[in-house]
Design an enzyme around this catalytic site. Sequence first.
Site, PDB file in Angstrom:
ATOM      1  N   GLU A 247      41.904  45.170  39.622  1.00 43.50           N
ATOM      2  CA  GLU A 247      40.746  45.963  39.190  1.00 43.50           C
ATOM      3  C   GLU A 247      39.555  45.023  39.234  1.00 43.50           C
ATOM      4  O   GLU A 247      39.418  44.155  38.367  1.00 43.50           O
ATOM      5  CB  GLU A 247      40.986  46.494  37.775  1.00 43.50           C
ATOM      6  N   CYS A 281      32.215  47.010  34.451  1.00 47.94           N
ATOM      7  CA  CYS A 281      32.601  47.022  35.873  1.00 47.94           C
ATOM      8  C   CYS A 281      32.042  48.263  36.570  1.00 47.94           C
ATOM      9  O   CYS A 281      31.653  48.204  37.730  1.00 47.94           O
ATOM     10  CB  CYS A 281      34.109  46.950  36.017  1.00 47.94           C
TER      11      CYS A 281
HETATM   12  P1  NDP Z   1      37.106  36.271  36.763  1.00 42.57           P
HETATM   13  O1  NDP Z   1      37.685  36.690  38.056  1.00 42.57           O
HETATM   14  O2  NDP Z   1      36.270  35.070  36.723  1.00 42.57           O
HETATM   15  O3  NDP Z   1      38.270  36.040  35.692  1.00 42.57           O
HETATM   16  C1  NDP Z   1      39.243  37.023  35.406  1.00 42.57           C
HETATM   17  C2  NDP Z   1      40.463  36.357  34.804  1.00 42.57           C
HETATM   18  O4  NDP Z   1      41.093  35.552  35.796  1.00 42.57           O
HETATM   19  C3  NDP Z   1      40.132  35.423  33.650  1.00 42.57           C
HETATM   20  O5  NDP Z   1      41.145  35.497  32.675  1.00 42.57           O
HETATM   21  C4  NDP Z   1      40.126  34.082  34.333  1.00 42.57           C
HETATM   22  O6  NDP Z   1      40.345  33.018  33.470  1.00 42.57           O
HETATM   23  C5  NDP Z   1      41.300  34.241  35.287  1.00 42.57           C
HETATM   24  N1  NDP Z   1      41.330  33.286  36.391  1.00 42.57           N
HETATM   25  C6  NDP Z   1      40.368  32.422  36.807  1.00 42.57           C
HETATM   26  N2  NDP Z   1      40.795  31.728  37.902  1.00 42.57           N
HETATM   27  C7  NDP Z   1      42.046  32.151  38.164  1.00 42.57           C
HETATM   28  C8  NDP Z   1      43.017  31.847  39.176  1.00 42.57           C
HETATM   29  N3  NDP Z   1      42.773  30.969  40.133  1.00 42.57           N
HETATM   30  N4  NDP Z   1      44.187  32.500  39.164  1.00 42.57           N
HETATM   31  C9  NDP Z   1      44.439  33.445  38.226  1.00 42.57           C
HETATM   32  N5  NDP Z   1      43.571  33.780  37.240  1.00 42.57           N
HETATM   33  C10 NDP Z   1      42.395  33.155  37.208  1.00 42.57           C
HETATM   34  O7  NDP Z   1      36.336  37.542  36.200  1.00 42.57           O
HETATM   35  P2  NDP Z   1      35.457  37.634  34.896  1.00 42.57           P
HETATM   36  O8  NDP Z   1      36.265  37.227  33.712  1.00 42.57           O
HETATM   37  O9  NDP Z   1      34.163  36.963  35.157  1.00 42.57           O
HETATM   38  O10 NDP Z   1      35.250  39.211  34.754  1.00 42.57           O
HETATM   39  C11 NDP Z   1      34.165  39.890  35.272  1.00 42.57           C
HETATM   40  C12 NDP Z   1      34.571  40.675  36.487  1.00 42.57           C
HETATM   41  O11 NDP Z   1      35.604  41.582  36.158  1.00 42.57           O
HETATM   42  C13 NDP Z   1      33.436  41.509  37.036  1.00 42.57           C
HETATM   43  O12 NDP Z   1      33.397  41.396  38.431  1.00 42.57           O
HETATM   44  C14 NDP Z   1      33.832  42.921  36.637  1.00 42.57           C
HETATM   45  O13 NDP Z   1      33.278  43.916  37.462  1.00 42.57           O
HETATM   46  C15 NDP Z   1      35.316  42.845  36.736  1.00 42.57           C
HETATM   47  N6  NDP Z   1      35.943  43.918  35.978  1.00 42.57           N
HETATM   48  C16 NDP Z   1      36.563  44.931  36.645  1.00 42.57           C
HETATM   49  C17 NDP Z   1      37.089  46.003  35.956  1.00 42.57           C
HETATM   50  C18 NDP Z   1      37.765  47.135  36.654  1.00 42.57           C
HETATM   51  O14 NDP Z   1      38.439  47.903  35.985  1.00 42.57           O
HETATM   52  N7  NDP Z   1      37.600  47.281  37.951  1.00 42.57           N
HETATM   53  C19 NDP Z   1      36.994  46.085  34.478  1.00 42.57           C
HETATM   54  C20 NDP Z   1      36.316  44.974  33.908  1.00 42.57           C
HETATM   55  C21 NDP Z   1      35.819  43.928  34.628  1.00 42.57           C
HETATM   56  P3  NDP Z   1      39.095  32.247  32.817  1.00 42.57           P
HETATM   57  O15 NDP Z   1      38.061  33.262  32.458  1.00 42.57           O
HETATM   58  O16 NDP Z   1      39.716  31.650  31.637  1.00 42.57           O
HETATM   59  O17 NDP Z   1      38.597  31.308  33.876  1.00 42.57           O
END
Ligand code: NDP
Length: 512
Positions: A247, A281
């Site tokens: 997502e 999002c």
């Molecule tokens: P990120 O992709 O930066 O992070 C998402 C999660 O992935 C976090 O827990 C992060 O950890 C983790 N992560 C980071 N690097 C890795 C890796 N290499 N492998 C696996 N996991 C990893 O997204 P954001 O947290 O910045 O969230 C915002 C985004 O989420 C926006 O683009 C938004 O649109 C989207 N979103 C989509 C939704 C949907 O339903 N389509 C709903 C809500 C949000 P850490 O943060 O600790 O680095």
Amino acid sequence: MAIVTPIEAPQGERRQLSLASPATREPIGEIEVQNAHDVALALEAAQKAQPEWAARSVDERARYLTRALRKLIERQDEFIDVLLRESGKPRAEVLMMEIYSACDVLTYYAKHAAEMLHGEKRQLHGFMRFMKKLRIEYRPLGVIGVISPWNGPFILSLSPTIQALLAGNAVLLKPSEVTPFSGKLVGDLFESVGLPDGLLTVLMGDGETGEALTKAGVDKISFTGSVETGRSVAVECAHQLIPCTLELGGKDPMIVCEDANLDNAAGGAVVGAFLNSGHVCCGTERVYVIDKVAHEFTQKVLERVALLRQGSRGEFDIGTIFWDRQLEIIEAHVADAIAKGAKLLAGGRRNPDLDGLFFEPTVLTDVNHDMLVMQEETFGPVLPIMRVSDLDEAVRLANRTHYGLGAIIWTRDNRNGVELARQIDSGSVCINDMAVTYGVLEAPFGGLKNSGLGQVHGWNALRGFTHPKPILIDRFGGRPSAGLYPYSFKNDARMQRLIRILYRSPIGRWLS
Ligand code: NDP
């Protein structure tokens, strides 16, 4: 949604992160970054606990959700405090987006999971229906890795977790480093209702922990986050041949038709763009308004924006930007738009009256598709409004993006709205509302194009945490295939006759 600072750790020890409130910059805690070894131990415990859990009925599993719901209502003030501290958003948004939504998903899935996951009989088509009976069993996958973002830190961790648990899986949940304590509430909630040990572990950490989780050997990853990280998660899942749900980000367009109720459309645009400081999002990231009503619509938007109160104490409408890195992206998008000729009608800067990560609600006009603000996800309180000459142009521009999460249409003519909705390349469309599909649990919510793979709600989503296993039973104890050998020309001729009867004759058509 906090300010995150790494703390130096002696070699060989876990790294630590220090968190500060984005609203007040006051320290709110520290976490140790769990590493691959920690993830491996949690996986081992989950694999041990899962078979006994899978052997229970769905109703029995659902009872934990019902108890969790009661606990959540009892402990809601404590949960609200954690969410407020880490996010700096208004209490109303915590209540609406996190607590109310959590109560709703717990209730909905506890009530409907048994029906959705119940093994089912399916009638076969044609001739086969006289030969075989088919049952489908929804078998748990094993251990699910849930990776969640910071913008809805409790609900976006809770919802996939409960679906995976209900389907008979164990869960390893990795919340964002920006909101670890809000994600951890999910673990606390289920611990307080006595969920068996090992079934749900919350792994604290950052990208290192998330990456370790994707490589650990779980049976599916349910990921919510950015396109960039989602892509690397998908690559890792492809490597291991495990499924994933992604997502991802969005750049949702809003189309305002000439016949729209402009008061409602302006109100919807303001909430859609500024709710949760624009960190939604499926927030309203760009507006296309028909030229004839553009001036009136924009004035109505500006009147509403002027009334918005930004702050961190007492009653206010818009809180902080949830973390410092997002603030830089927002500023870069606005600066790029202005440099390329956009007109700034409101906001456009950090709020000078407030310390912390506050960016004023911003309205831009005279925007075009050369600007980042019309192409890339801004994920902040910025509303770019573009005039279009007709609906064809609106649809063409709405589709000119590599995202495809949601879209919004304002019109008084529902039939016209549905016709436009069909033409927009997005996972979902809302007519006469901001994008609320995520909260409608019957709707399969998911993105097209770069916005993701798979769905997070509805039957498909819950069943996505299972393997649908067909069990085929021969009605004649296997007699037909037992008599198949030896092959003969006589039997081949019979087969050809049968094919003609089944697929060319009226009796065959009747059978099918
Ligand atoms: P990120 O992709 O930066 O992070 C998402 C999660 O992935 C976090 O827990 C992060 O950890 C983790 N992560 C980071 N690097 C890795 C890796 N290499 N492998 C696996 N996991 C990893 O997204 P954001 O947290 O910045 O969230 C915002 C985004 O989420 C926006 O683009 C938004 O649109 C989207 N979103 C989509 C939704 C949907 O339903 N389509 C709903 C809500 C949000 P850490 O943060 O600790 O680095």
